[in-house]
Design a protein around this motif. Structure first.
Motif, mmCIF file in Angstrom:
data_model
loop_
_atom_site.group_PDB
_atom_site.id
_atom_site.type_symbol
_atom_site.label_atom_id
_atom_site.label_comp_id
_atom_site.label_asym_id
_atom_site.label_seq_id
_atom_site.Cartn_x
_atom_site.Cartn_y
_atom_site.Cartn_z
ATOM 1 N N GLN A 8 0.833 -1.195 0.000
ATOM 2 C CA GLN A 8 0.000 0.000 0.000
ATOM 3 C C GLN A 8 0.870 1.249 0.000
ATOM 4 N N HIS A 9 0.465 2.249 -0.752
ATOM 5 C CA HIS A 9 1.125 3.551 -0.841
ATOM 6 C C HIS A 9 2.535 3.456 -1.409
ATOM 7 N N ALA A 10 2.831 2.421 -2.159
ATOM 8 C CA ALA A 10 4.121 2.285 -2.842
ATOM 9 C C ALA A 10 3.867 2.345 -4.345
ATOM 10 N N VAL A 52 8.006 -7.445 4.638
ATOM 11 C CA VAL A 52 6.958 -6.457 4.400
ATOM 12 C C VAL A 52 5.999 -6.510 5.581
ATOM 13 N N PRO A 53 5.670 -5.359 6.179
ATOM 14 C CA PRO A 53 4.675 -5.362 7.256
ATOM 15 C C PRO A 53 3.344 -5.921 6.737
ATOM 16 N N ALA A 54 2.789 -6.869 7.452
ATOM 17 C CA ALA A 54 1.578 -7.560 6.994
ATOM 18 C C ALA A 54 0.400 -6.607 6.831
ATOM 19 N N ASP A 55 0.335 -5.575 7.649
ATOM 20 C CA ASP A 55 -0.794 -4.655 7.552
ATOM 21 C C ASP A 55 -0.675 -3.684 6.374
ATOM 22 N N ARG A 56 0.427 -3.736 5.640
ATOM 23 C CA ARG A 56 0.633 -2.874 4.471
ATOM 24 C C ARG A 56 0.488 -3.612 3.143
ATOM 25 N N LEU A 57 0.174 -4.896 3.179
ATOM 26 C CA LEU A 57 0.019 -5.671 1.949
ATOM 27 C C LEU A 57 -1.256 -5.265 1.213
ATOM 28 N N ALA A 58 -1.126 -5.007 -0.077
ATOM 29 C CA ALA A 58 -2.295 -4.742 -0.918
ATOM 30 C C ALA A 58 -2.713 -6.041 -1.603
#
Length: 75
Positions: A8-10, A52-58
């Motif tokens: 997310q946001h990348a 990768v932080p799990a809460d940031r996975l899209a």
């Protein structure tokens, strides 16, 4: 095995070549999304680790490795 990870946001997605099976990769991703671990951790063919932080996975795309053809005979 080719794995694409969108964060997310990348602006770009991460692309890895892994020796793990699709089922094993799916299990690792599912555990991260279920909250069993805080990080999605995968290792590529060269021994590099991607965290990768799990809460940031899209999304995570798991697919077969595609052979790249070179030359005029590849058309």
């Amino acid at each position: 095995m080719e794995v694409k990870i969108c964060v997310q946001h990348a602006a770009r997605e991460l692309v890895l070549e892994c020796d793990q099976s699709p089922d094993e990769i799916e299990r690792i991703v599912s555990e991260a999304l279920a909250g069993k671990t805080n990080l999605l951790t995968l290792e590529d063919n060269r021994g590099r680790r991607v965290l990768v932080p799990a809460d940031r996975l899209a999304f995570v795309e798991i697919g077969e490795q595609i052979e790249r053809r070179v030359g005029f005979g590849a058309m």
